[in-house]
Design an enzyme around this catalytic site. Structure first.
Site, PDB file in Angstrom:
ATOM      1  N   GLY A  36     -55.010  -7.676 -21.050  1.00  0.00           N
ATOM      2  CA  GLY A  36     -53.011  -7.573 -20.893  1.00  0.00           C
ATOM      3  C   GLY A  36     -52.733  -8.373 -21.700  1.00  0.00           C
ATOM      4  N   HIS A  37     -53.471  -9.596 -21.902  1.00  0.00           N
ATOM      5  CA  HIS A  37     -53.133 -10.530 -23.274  1.00  0.00           C
ATOM      6  C   HIS A  37     -53.208 -10.379 -24.456  1.00  0.00           C
ATOM      7  CE1 HIS A  37     -55.635 -13.243 -19.825  1.00  0.00           C
ATOM      8  NE2 HIS A  37     -54.514 -13.872 -20.134  1.00  0.00           N
ATOM      9  N   GLY A 147     -45.812 -11.033 -20.419  1.00  0.00           N
ATOM     10  CA  GLY A 147     -46.217  -9.647 -19.672  1.00  0.00           C
ATOM     11  C   GLY A 147     -45.679  -9.590 -18.077  1.00  0.00           C
ATOM     12  N   ASP A 150     -46.128 -10.254 -14.872  1.00  0.00           N
ATOM     13  CA  ASP A 150     -45.433 -11.607 -13.920  1.00  0.00           C
ATOM     14  C   ASP A 150     -44.651 -11.739 -14.344  1.00  0.00           C
ATOM     15  OD1 ASP A 150     -48.004 -14.321 -13.580  1.00  0.00           O
ATOM     16  OD2 ASP A 150     -48.513 -12.505 -15.390  1.00  0.00           O
ATOM     17  N   GLN A 153     -41.678 -14.983 -13.485  1.00  0.00           N
ATOM     18  CA  GLN A 153     -42.197 -15.627 -14.293  1.00  0.00           C
ATOM     19  C   GLN A 153     -41.397 -15.390 -15.543  1.00  0.00           C
ATOM     20  OE1 GLN A 153     -45.690 -17.518 -16.009  1.00  0.00           O
ATOM     21  NE2 GLN A 153     -45.491 -15.805 -17.391  1.00  0.00           N
ATOM     22  N   LYS A 184     -55.016  -5.859 -14.511  1.00  0.00           N
ATOM     23  CA  LYS A 184     -55.581  -6.962 -15.472  1.00  0.00           C
ATOM     24  C   LYS A 184     -55.648  -8.319 -15.348  1.00  0.00           C
ATOM     25  CE  LYS A 184     -58.391  -4.353 -18.277  1.00  0.00           C
ATOM     26  NZ  LYS A 184     -59.529  -4.334 -19.093  1.00  0.00           N
TER      27      LYS A 184
END
Ligand code: AMP
Length: 291
Positions: A36-37, A147, A150, A153, A184
């Site tokens: 994901g990162h 992402g 979240d 956020q 993930k």
């Protein structure tokens, strides 16, 4: 890849790059990196000359009794993954470097933080905005990558940037999932073997919720069905399942262009979040809205 721990050193390097008219893409993280990162890095890599990643487990966004201590950390492995993914500068400050003194000034998010995780984790988004503003001021990025996993956020940060004229573009990156659908997350490592086996039910339940929503089933009933599917098929406790308008996070009305079904569930040692975003035409959300 250059690893930097001091703010002054990072700023010097970034200033040098900016004098050469290089654009900076920024990927803030709390580390324990996964695909994901790395998809954030991949998008940043395509759109910028320089990619800066930060790794900092931000104490300000953890409440008492939450998992700040248990949050997984692995600097050496993170450095390897970041370097292989094409990060140019890895910024890993320690707590004293980021918070040498606290003048007590708070940044308070608005109504978008009153639901979902904002309601369940008091002060969480105050801490997120604090570190994000600090990092934006330190890195001065042209674009910053966040992402959709979240989603609350991201919605709050988009509003923050707009309300305060912060000079970075916010880029939305779709959620990366395991083959079985589990989003993930660095926290997945804290699932037991049994919990990991059943955890994909979270995504399956959200997908079913979307089907019901598309069929015109009421908000309350969709929320109830999603929650029941999760509790009937796992040991997870529901923290919340909510269907709201996105990105306002106000109660859903048919005028909203997008809707979100978001959930947080608690397993024995870890709490996971996931969501699905739907256009009111029934198409799943895919990418940035400003490109
Ligand atoms: P974290 O390290 O969990 O604070 O996440 C850092 C960034 O990576 C945030 O913008 C997250 O939304 C994003 N992110 C985390 N998990 C995923 C995922 N599965 N897919 C896409 N982005 C993600």
């Amino acid at each position: 890849m250059k690893t930097i721990r001091l703010i002054s050193e990072l700023q010097e390097l970034i200033d040098r790059n900016k004098r050469n008219h290089q654009t900076v893409g920024f990927v803030p993280t709390m580390g324990f990196l996964h695909a994901g990162h790395l998809s954030l890095v991949e998008q940043a890599r395509k759109e910028n000359d320089i990619v800066v990643m930060s790794i900092f487990v931000n104490p300000a966004q953890f409440g008492p009794g939450e998992d700040f201590e248990a949050y997984p950390r692995d600097e050496a492995y993170d450095s390897k993954l970041a370097s292989e993914a094409g990060v140019d500068i890895l910024f890993m400050p320690n707590r004293d470097e980021m918070y040498p003194h606290d003048g007590g000034i708070q940044i308070l998010p608005g109504s978008q933080a009153t639901s979902l995780c904002g309601a369940k984790r008091p002060g969480h988004f105050d801490g997120v905005l604090k570190v994000v503003l600090k990092l934006f001021n330190i890195v001065d990025p042209d674009s910053s990558y966040f992402g959709m996993k979240d989603a609350q956020q991201l919605a709050i940060i988009e509003t923050f940037v707009r309300d305060f004229n912060l000079r970075t573009k916010i880029k939305r990156v779709p959620t990366v999932r395991e083959k079985d659908g589990l989003a993930k997350s660095s926290r997945n490592v804290n699932l037991s073997g049994e919990e990991r086996l059943v955890a994909p039910v979270i995504h399956q339940a959200l997908e079913n919720g979307k089907v019901l929503f598309d069929q015109g089933v009421s908000v309350r009933k969709v929320e109830k069905e999603v929650a029941e599917q999760i509790t009937n098929n796992s040991s997870a406790q529901i923290d919340y399942v909510s269907l709201l308008a996105y990105p306002s996070l106000l109660p859903y009305t048919p005028e909203a262009e997008e809707a979100i079904i978001a959930c947080a569930v608690k397993f024995e040692k870890t709490r996971l979040i996931d969501n699905i975003i739907m256009s009111t035409k029934g198409e799943e959300y895919v990418s940035n809205d400003d490109e």
